[in-house]
Write a protein that holds these residues in place. Structure first.
Motif, PDB file in Angstrom:
ATOM      1  N   GLU A  43       0.789  -1.500  -0.211  1.00 49.91           N
ATOM      2  CA  GLU A  43      -0.042   0.248  -0.383  1.00 49.91           C
ATOM      3  C   GLU A  43       1.100   1.098  -0.245  1.00 49.91           C
ATOM      4  N   ARG A  44       1.289   0.862  -0.887  1.00 44.22           N
ATOM      5  CA  ARG A  44       3.066   2.127  -0.794  1.00 44.22           C
ATOM      6  C   ARG A  44       3.537   2.687  -2.204  1.00 44.22           C
ATOM      7  N   LYS A  45       2.932   3.861  -2.277  1.00 45.57           N
ATOM      8  CA  LYS A  45       3.273   4.533  -3.891  1.00 45.57           C
ATOM      9  C   LYS A  45       4.560   5.675  -3.582  1.00 45.57           C
ATOM     10  N   VAL A  46       4.923   5.761  -4.415  1.00 45.96           N
ATOM     11  CA  VAL A  46       5.730   7.240  -4.654  1.00 45.96           C
ATOM     12  C   VAL A  46       4.819   7.793  -5.304  1.00 45.96           C
ATOM     13  N   ALA A  47       4.958   8.960  -5.384  1.00 39.57           N
ATOM     14  CA  ALA A  47       4.411  10.226  -6.090  1.00 39.57           C
ATOM     15  C   ALA A  47       4.599   9.799  -7.552  1.00 39.57           C
ATOM     16  N   LEU A  97      10.924   2.018   6.245  1.00 44.88           N
ATOM     17  CA  LEU A  97      12.169   2.167   5.624  1.00 44.88           C
ATOM     18  C   LEU A  97      12.727   2.462   3.925  1.00 44.88           C
ATOM     19  N   HIS A  98      11.175   1.894   3.823  1.00 42.31           N
ATOM     20  CA  HIS A  98      10.773   2.402   2.124  1.00 42.31           C
ATOM     21  C   HIS A  98      10.506   3.291   1.846  1.00 42.31           C
ATOM     22  N   GLU A  99       9.876   3.991   2.730  1.00 48.42           N
ATOM     23  CA  GLU A  99       9.391   5.490   1.860  1.00 48.42           C
ATOM     24  C   GLU A  99      10.769   6.506   2.104  1.00 48.42           C
ATOM     25  N   GLY A 121      13.940   5.524   1.959  1.00 48.49           N
ATOM     26  CA  GLY A 121      14.320   5.106   0.953  1.00 48.49           C
ATOM     27  C   GLY A 121      14.016   5.501  -0.351  1.00 48.49           C
ATOM     28  N   HIS A 122      12.816   6.180  -0.862  1.00 49.03           N
ATOM     29  CA  HIS A 122      12.377   6.428  -1.689  1.00 49.03           C
ATOM     30  C   HIS A 122      13.204   8.170  -1.266  1.00 49.03           C
ATOM     31  N   SER A 123      12.698   8.836  -0.085  1.00 51.62           N
ATOM     32  CA  SER A 123      13.146  10.326   0.208  1.00 51.62           C
ATOM     33  C   SER A 123      14.632  10.555  -0.370  1.00 51.62           C
ATOM     34  N   THR A 140      13.154   3.679  -8.228  1.00 54.41           N
ATOM     35  CA  THR A 140      13.486   4.226  -7.510  1.00 54.41           C
ATOM     36  C   THR A 140      12.400   3.092  -6.366  1.00 54.41           C
ATOM     37  N   GLU A 141      11.710   2.280  -6.894  1.00 52.31           N
ATOM     38  CA  GLU A 141      10.258   1.073  -5.392  1.00 52.31           C
ATOM     39  C   GLU A 141      11.614   0.641  -5.559  1.00 52.31           C
ATOM     40  N   GLY A 142      12.655  -0.099  -6.633  1.00 52.05           N
ATOM     41  CA  GLY A 142      13.868  -0.588  -6.140  1.00 52.05           C
ATOM     42  C   GLY A 142      14.891  -0.848  -5.018  1.00 52.05           C
ATOM     43  N   VAL A 143      14.895   0.674  -5.249  1.00 49.51           N
ATOM     44  CA  VAL A 143      15.654   1.155  -4.046  1.00 49.51           C
ATOM     45  C   VAL A 143      15.236   1.095  -2.283  1.00 49.51           C
ATOM     46  N   ALA A 144      13.761   2.292  -2.445  1.00 51.09           N
ATOM     47  CA  ALA A 144      13.103   1.515  -1.560  1.00 51.09           C
ATOM     48  C   ALA A 144      13.062   0.024  -0.995  1.00 51.09           C
ATOM     49  N   MET A 145      12.675  -0.496  -1.719  1.00 47.52           N
ATOM     50  CA  MET A 145      12.021  -2.491  -1.237  1.00 47.52           C
ATOM     51  C   MET A 145      13.096  -2.706  -0.999  1.00 47.52           C
ATOM     52  N   ASN A 197       5.902  -2.060 -11.718  1.00 48.29           N
ATOM     53  CA  ASN A 197       6.882  -2.021 -12.463  1.00 48.29           C
ATOM     54  C   ASN A 197       7.478  -2.520 -10.568  1.00 48.29           C
ATOM     55  N   TYR A 198       6.071  -2.967  -9.874  1.00 50.24           N
ATOM     56  CA  TYR A 198       6.807  -3.103  -7.692  1.00 50.24           C
ATOM     57  C   TYR A 198       7.823  -4.574  -8.353  1.00 50.24           C
ATOM     58  N   MET A 199       7.389  -4.926  -9.016  1.00 52.08           N
ATOM     59  CA  MET A 199       8.161  -6.888  -9.701  1.00 52.08           C
ATOM     60  C   MET A 199       9.369  -6.294  -9.838  1.00 52.08           C
TER      61      MET A 199
HETATM   62 ZN   LIG Z   1       7.034   3.007  -3.009  1.00 56.80          ZN
END
Ligand SMILES: [Zn+2]
Length: 579
Positions: A4-8, A366-368, A370-372, A396-401, A503-505
């Motif tokens: 339930e996470r998304k980058v803008a 940690l995820h969000e 990471g995006h920041s 950016t999703e990769g970095v966050a994960m 893109n998450y995968m």
């Molecule tokens: Zn994310």
């Protein structure tokens, strides 16, 4: 890997007047704006025109984008109708600017001309895609934004209601995770799906409008167009997912058999009677906690915010200013989700979250954060603002994960000073959860990708049936008996971040590949032992090899730059294979 996470979205631009001169210098004008008039004769005409276009875009469109980002933030923080109205108006103004037909024609000509400066050529490529998306009838665009906002707002205010009592998103998750009562689980799960029926009509309208917009631009449907706008081809992505399907099918079946046996025992039902509400997550996108050790106990006394602050400072990527600007705890009306946004690409980066002291929120923060780290805070100002952002949503999703996974490591927690009563048990459970997580998540992504492809391919089909057909095929979860409801509609991403989930995968593949590179080149240890704590060389690597190029490199070029190889499933396979 709570999703339930998304980058803008990708419209977050920002630059001051002095920044504009930096931009002009960066794109090949030695004396900034002045030389725009007296262009050097060696400067090609295309370069001059491209430079002018980029500069004009900065002056005219940037303020609209910043306003739109801010309005988006405000609406999600307050949940108020008037703030959603302002957000919608800001979005409309921006869309209008990007819809300009003359500018698009100019961009198209520039894209086909010979621009010698590579950064400038890339900026034009990126802008071309950004404008292309908005080359639809303004009235149609407005309708799309309005319907999509209505869905988003419905999600923000919806609360599951069971026996007349409203439940927050966290409360729903808690019951699904902790209750052993099948009737109670079913009632709460069904209530949480109720939002699907609330948004169904608007969601279907959004899908039809998106398809209409895509067809007018010459694409088969919206899904094909959305991938093209993200520099991906539908057939390539499907091919990658077919390979992943092969790679994960049997390991997943084996893991699922073990999970089912344990769940059936815990709930006192037969394996054949297990239903979607028995999997502890509303979509079975997360690994159920069926293990001897409950990871949450460790986090009861942990200050999640402080732990994140210390960790990111320790690896040389401090995030104190992000935390200071963020909105991190639950409140009525506020979006129950989590996201990170770069408001102006001038380091105003914020996180919205709803922290509760458990493992889920440790991972989410940690995820969000990471995006920041992967924003204008660590992408050099020497890059023009058009390119001063992540290479791609998947990177950016990769970095966050990649950072998120440490919430399941006792080694990481202990090195961060957190007391873990039985570290061996925590690690064993954490590793198994992580492995199951990768498998379960990859199967869930199959459902999302293929559902969205079909949804836009033929929106008039029986979507309730399509959804559960895919869930049964890829997730091996039995559909609820005698239920026909738009359960797909309860997944907010289908409305708000369409054709995005795959893109998450791909981000997970990127995460594994970057992590293996850090283990090999930076920490010189086995990937299972690389935990980064206090290692500033990790921050240096991230800044130089991952963040630094911003969007000047496409996602595949960046993957090569960061890891020495194109995006592939080797590291991912090694991680879930336990090798
Ligand atoms: Zn994310």
């Amino acid at each position: 890997m709570a999703m339930e996470r998304k980058v803008a979205s990708m419209r977050k631009l920002g630059m001051s007047v002095s920044g504009m001169l930096v931009l002009l210098a960066a794109v090949g004008f030695p004396n900034g704006g002045v030389l725009l008039v007296n262009a050097d004769s060696s400067q090609s005409d295309a370069d001059t025109r491209a430079g002018q276009f980029v500069a004009r875009h900065d002056t005219e469109v940037r303020p609209l984008e910043v306003a739109s980002q801010l309005a988006w933030w405000n609406a999600n923080v307050s949940g108020k109708k008037e703030d959603f109205k302002i957000k919608e108006e800001a979005q409309n103004k921006l869309d209008q600017a990007l819809a300009n037909k003359d500018k698009f024609a100019e961009l198209k000509a520039l894209k086909e001309s010979k621009i010698s400066d590579r950064t400038l050529a890339r900026a034009i490529e990126v802008l071309y895609l950004q404008y292309l998306e908005k080359q639809v009838d303004p009235a149609l665009l407005k309708q799309m934004t309005s319907k999509s906002n209505a869905v988003e707002q419905a999600f923000n205010v919806y609360r599951a209601k069971v026996d007349g009592k409203e439940m927050t998103d966290s409360e729903v998750r808690k019951v699904l995770k902790q209750s052993k009562d099948s009737e109670r689980l079913k009632a709460v799960w069904e209530a949480s799906k109720g939002v699907g029926s609330v948004v169904e009509a608007d969601l279907k309208a959004v899908v039809r409008l998106r398809n209409e917009a895509a067809r007018k631009l010459g694409f088969k449907d919206y899904h094909v167009m959305a991938l093209f706008l993200n520099e991906q081809k539908q057939e390539d992505v499907i091919k990658l997912f077919d390979e992943l399907d092969e790679l994960t099918r049997e390991p997943f079946r084996a893991a699922k058999t073990e999970i089912d046996a344990k769940l059936a025992q815990d709930y006192g039902v037969k394996v054949a009677d297990l239903r979607p509400w028995h999997y502890q997550d509303p979509f079975f996108q997360e690994a159920p906690a069926i293990y001897a050790t409950d990871l949450d106990i460790v986090f009861q006394r942990v200050d999640i915010q402080q732990l994140c602050r210390d960790f990111y400072a320790g690896i040389g990527l401090p995030i104190d200013d992000v935390l200071a600007r963020s909105d991190l705890y639950e409140r009525p009306g506020k979006s129950p989700h989590a996201f990170c946004t770069d408001i102006d690409r001038e380091r105003d980066v914020r996180v919205l979250a709803n922290i509760v002291a458990n493992e889920y929120w440790m991972g989410t923060m940690l995820h969000e954060l990471g995006h920041s780290a992967y924003t204008s805070r660590n992408i050099p100002r020497s890059l023009p603002y058009v390119l001063r952002m992540e290479s791609h949503i998947l990177t950016t999703e990769g970095v966050a994960m990649m950072f998120e996974k440490f919430s399941k490591s006792a080694d990481w927690l202990q090195k961060m000073g957190v007391a873990v009563p039985d570290p061996k048990a925590f690690n064993e459970t954490g590793a198994k959860m992580r492995r199951n997580q990768l498998l379960i998540f990859s199967r869930w992504c199959q459902v999302m990708l293929r559902f969205e492809k079909e949804l836009y391919g033929n929106p008039e089909q029986d979507l309730n049936k399509l959804w559960w057909d895919l869930v049964e095929k890829y997730q091996l979860v039995h559909r609820p008996d005698g239920r026909s409801a738009p359960d797909y509609g309860s997944k907010i991403h289908i409305c708000t971040t369409p054709a995005y989930y795959h893109n998450y995968m791909m981000g997970e593949l990127f995460a594994c590949q970057v992590h293996h590179t850090i283990a090999r080149e930076v920490e010189k240890t086995d990937p299972s032992k690389a935990i980064y704590v206090g290692d500033k060389a990790v921050g240096d690597y991230m800044r130089n090899r991952v963040f630094g190029p911003g969007r000047s490199l496409s996602w595949n070029a960046l993957t090569k730059h960061a890891t020495g190889a194109e995006l592939n499933a080797k590291a991912f396979a090694a991680d879930f294979g336990g090798k």
